[in-house]
Design a protein around this motif. Structure first.
Motif, PDB file in Angstrom:
ATOM      1  N   GLU A  91      30.684 -21.157   0.116  1.00  0.00           N
ATOM      2  CA  GLU A  91      31.401 -21.478   1.342  1.00  0.00           C
ATOM      3  C   GLU A  91      30.792 -22.726   1.973  1.00  0.00           C
ATOM      4  O   GLU A  91      29.568 -22.918   1.928  1.00  0.00           O
ATOM      5  N   THR A 123      35.180 -16.776   6.712  1.00  0.00           N
ATOM      6  CA  THR A 123      35.309 -16.202   5.377  1.00  0.00           C
ATOM      7  C   THR A 123      33.950 -15.663   4.945  1.00  0.00           C
ATOM      8  O   THR A 123      33.035 -15.523   5.768  1.00  0.00           O
ATOM      9  N   ASP A 124      33.793 -15.388   3.660  1.00  0.00           N
ATOM     10  CA  ASP A 124      32.557 -14.791   3.157  1.00  0.00           C
ATOM     11  C   ASP A 124      32.405 -15.177   1.694  1.00  0.00           C
ATOM     12  O   ASP A 124      33.324 -15.753   1.084  1.00  0.00           O
ATOM     13  N   ARG A 125      31.278 -14.839   1.109  1.00  0.00           N
ATOM     14  CA  ARG A 125      31.057 -15.129  -0.302  1.00  0.00           C
ATOM     15  C   ARG A 125      32.010 -14.315  -1.166  1.00  0.00           C
ATOM     16  O   ARG A 125      32.522 -13.265  -0.745  1.00  0.00           O
ATOM     17  N   PHE A 126      32.263 -14.786  -2.369  1.00  0.00           N
ATOM     18  CA  PHE A 126      33.149 -14.080  -3.293  1.00  0.00           C
ATOM     19  C   PHE A 126      32.442 -12.887  -3.915  1.00  0.00           C
ATOM     20  O   PHE A 126      31.254 -12.942  -4.239  1.00  0.00           O
ATOM     21  N   ARG A 127      33.214 -11.816  -4.081  1.00  0.00           N
ATOM     22  CA  ARG A 127      32.748 -10.620  -4.783  1.00  0.00           C
ATOM     23  C   ARG A 127      33.890 -10.123  -5.654  1.00  0.00           C
ATOM     24  O   ARG A 127      35.006  -9.967  -5.171  1.00  0.00           O
ATOM     25  N   THR A 131      37.693 -12.864  -2.000  1.00  0.00           N
ATOM     26  CA  THR A 131      37.041 -12.831  -0.694  1.00  0.00           C
ATOM     27  C   THR A 131      38.108 -12.763   0.377  1.00  0.00           C
ATOM     28  O   THR A 131      39.288 -12.992   0.115  1.00  0.00           O
ATOM     29  N   TYR A 145      43.250 -11.834   1.578  1.00  0.00           N
ATOM     30  CA  TYR A 145      42.300 -11.910   0.466  1.00  0.00           C
ATOM     31  C   TYR A 145      42.791 -12.980  -0.488  1.00  0.00           C
ATOM     32  O   TYR A 145      43.988 -13.061  -0.787  1.00  0.00           O
ATOM     33  N   ASN A 198      37.433  -8.269   9.649  1.00  0.00           N
ATOM     34  CA  ASN A 198      36.804  -8.062   8.339  1.00  0.00           C
ATOM     35  C   ASN A 198      35.768  -6.955   8.454  1.00  0.00           C
ATOM     36  O   ASN A 198      34.606  -7.188   8.730  1.00  0.00           O
TER      37      ASN A 198
END
Length: 454
Positions: A91, A123-127, A131, A145, A198
């Motif tokens: 990000e 937003t946030d890191r991908f998992r 995300t 998402y 979130n």
């Protein structure tokens, strides 16, 4: 279908507050040898053959972040912040703010190439290849998402939640020197009580959610949310009631309530199938759901499509005879599942059909008709019940009968009212006889009483 209450958000906020207070960024380690160039930065993180470096000029106000190669050559222009790399991307927040003064969030790869344009509020890191992202959506902040290419996988239908997650009620904040640690908060009570779009889960709860068969209901501060086993929030934490026990649900739809209105979600995916348009509902029968809107009942199917217009003041479920008893302005009749009138709405009462028979009332008398509209009895009964079994009980002229499906009567006794009259008469006769007997006994005693001596 679990409904735990979560406290990890409060814990998370305390940790963020502590981190904020301590956020005078320091170097990760003292550089040595050919990495001496790192001493020019206040913070750095190493990822294989690249570095994410940050120079802080004025803490919490003026700072720059870059990706460099192992020799210190910058691979990106100056950004406000770059987050942790996960699944090949990180990000980032550019130096330019939006018109409201907020940072915009996107993603870059390790070469510094922008793979997802910076256009999100948070937003946030991908998992697991996805995300969440938050962005303005009309009067609300919305949540979707996305995958690693930026393609939208799922969008929460936030516009149906008219009183929640409004932009005007929100605060946007981030940790000192770390714009990627930015989130949107809706305060209930400062400084610890707030809502998030979130939603965050503990590792224990996350494991439980992933093990669920379909969707997972959860409760937070008196409100319900819906998340699926892939950890995608399908309905935000805003529902006032749910129905996982299927008391009012069925046929592939679960009833949920938002404020004073009802809608339906899929119990398999969590998707909102029917918006919150209805003030009352009935348990579905034969593929149709009676729902009330503007004081009138109508029918929708399991896709939410309106099948029977909102015309009726009263309505019963559809039985196997493909009939529902309905009423307009106090007059009853029957319709079929297409909405066609099969019994004219002219009776003072009409029951549901069962065993092919419906009970009809005209003025104060009852009778029975079949699905063709033919009366199997005359309208002669003072009391009557629907055919919940293959026989029913009726009453006329103070006599009770068992009535069969072909309209034949079998005497079974006197009316309960007549029995009550007999009982009252019997009690009165008993009292009269008892009083008569008492008077006779008293009279005999007076006759036998001896005269006094002079």
């Amino acid at each position: 279908m679990h409904r735990p209450t979560f406290y990890n958000l409060t814990l998370l906020f305390l940790l963020l507050q502590s981190a904020w207070a301590m956020a005078q960024t320091k170097p990760s380690a003292k550089p040595t040898g050919n990495k001496a160039w790192l001493k020019d930065y206040n913070d750095y993180r190493e990822y294989d053959d690249i570095y994410v470096v940050k120079k802080v000029t004025i803490p919490c106000r003026s700072y720059e972040t870059f990706i460099t190669d192992k020799n210190g050559r910058k691979l990106t222009p100056a950004y406000r912040d770059i987050g942790d790399f996960a699944e090949g991307v990180a990000e980032f927040v550019p130096m330019e703010l939006d018109a409201e003064g907020h940072g915009l969030h996107g993603f870059i790869d390790k070469r510094g190439k922008i793979v997802i344009e910076p256009k999100y509020i948070s937003t946030d890191r991908f998992r697991d290849g996805k995300t969440w992202v938050i962005y303005p959506s009309g009067k609300h902040y919305g949540l979707s998402y996305i995958d690693l290419t930026g393609k939208e996988i799922y969008r929460i239908p936030i516009h149906h939640f008219t009183s929640n997650y409004l932009i005007k009620d929100s605060d946007i904040d981030f940790l000192c020197n770390q714009d990627t640690k930015e989130d949107v908060l809706w305060w209930i009570q400062r400084p610890m009580d707030f809502w998030l779009l979130n939603f965050n889960f503990s590792r224990f709860i996350e494991k439980e959610i992933k093990a669920s068969k379909f969707i997972y209901h959860f409760l937070y501060k008196g409100k319900y949310g819906i998340i699926d086993k892939n950890m995608m929030l399908k309905i935000p934490v805003a529902l006032d009631d749910i129905d996982p026990e299927y008391k009012f649900s069925g046929q592939g739809m679960e009833r949920v309530r938002y404020g004073d209105k009802y809608g339906y979600i899929s119990p398999f995916t969590g998707d909102l199938i029917v918006p919150f348009d209805y003030t009352d509902t009935r348990k579905p029968t034969n593929g149709l759901f009676w729902v009330k809107k503007n004081g009138k009942w109508g029918c929708i199917d399991k896709t939410g499509k309106l099948r029977i217009a909102h015309l009726y003041d009263e309505a019963t479920g559809f039985t196997s005879e493909n009939r529902s008893a309905v009423a307009i302005n106090g007059k009853f009749g029957h319709i079929d599942k297409s909405g066609k009138i099969r019994t004219p709405l002219k009776y003072d009462f009409a029951s549901y059909f069962n065993h092919g028979i419906s009970m009809i009332r005209i003025d104060d008398k009852y009778g029975y008709m079949d699905t063709t509209g033919r009366f199997i009895t005359e309208i002669i009964y003072d009391e009557a019940l629907p055919f919940d079994r293959t026989t029913t009980a009726v009453e006329r002229s103070w006599l009770r009968f068992e009535l069969s499906l072909d309209g034949k009567e079998q005497f079974i006794g006197f009316s309960y009212k007549l029995n009550a009259v007999f009982i009252i008469i019997g009690v009165l006769i008993f009292i009269w006889l008892n009083n008569l007997l008492y008077q006779r006994v008293l009279k005999k005693r007076l006759v036998r009483k001896p005269k006094k001596q002079g």
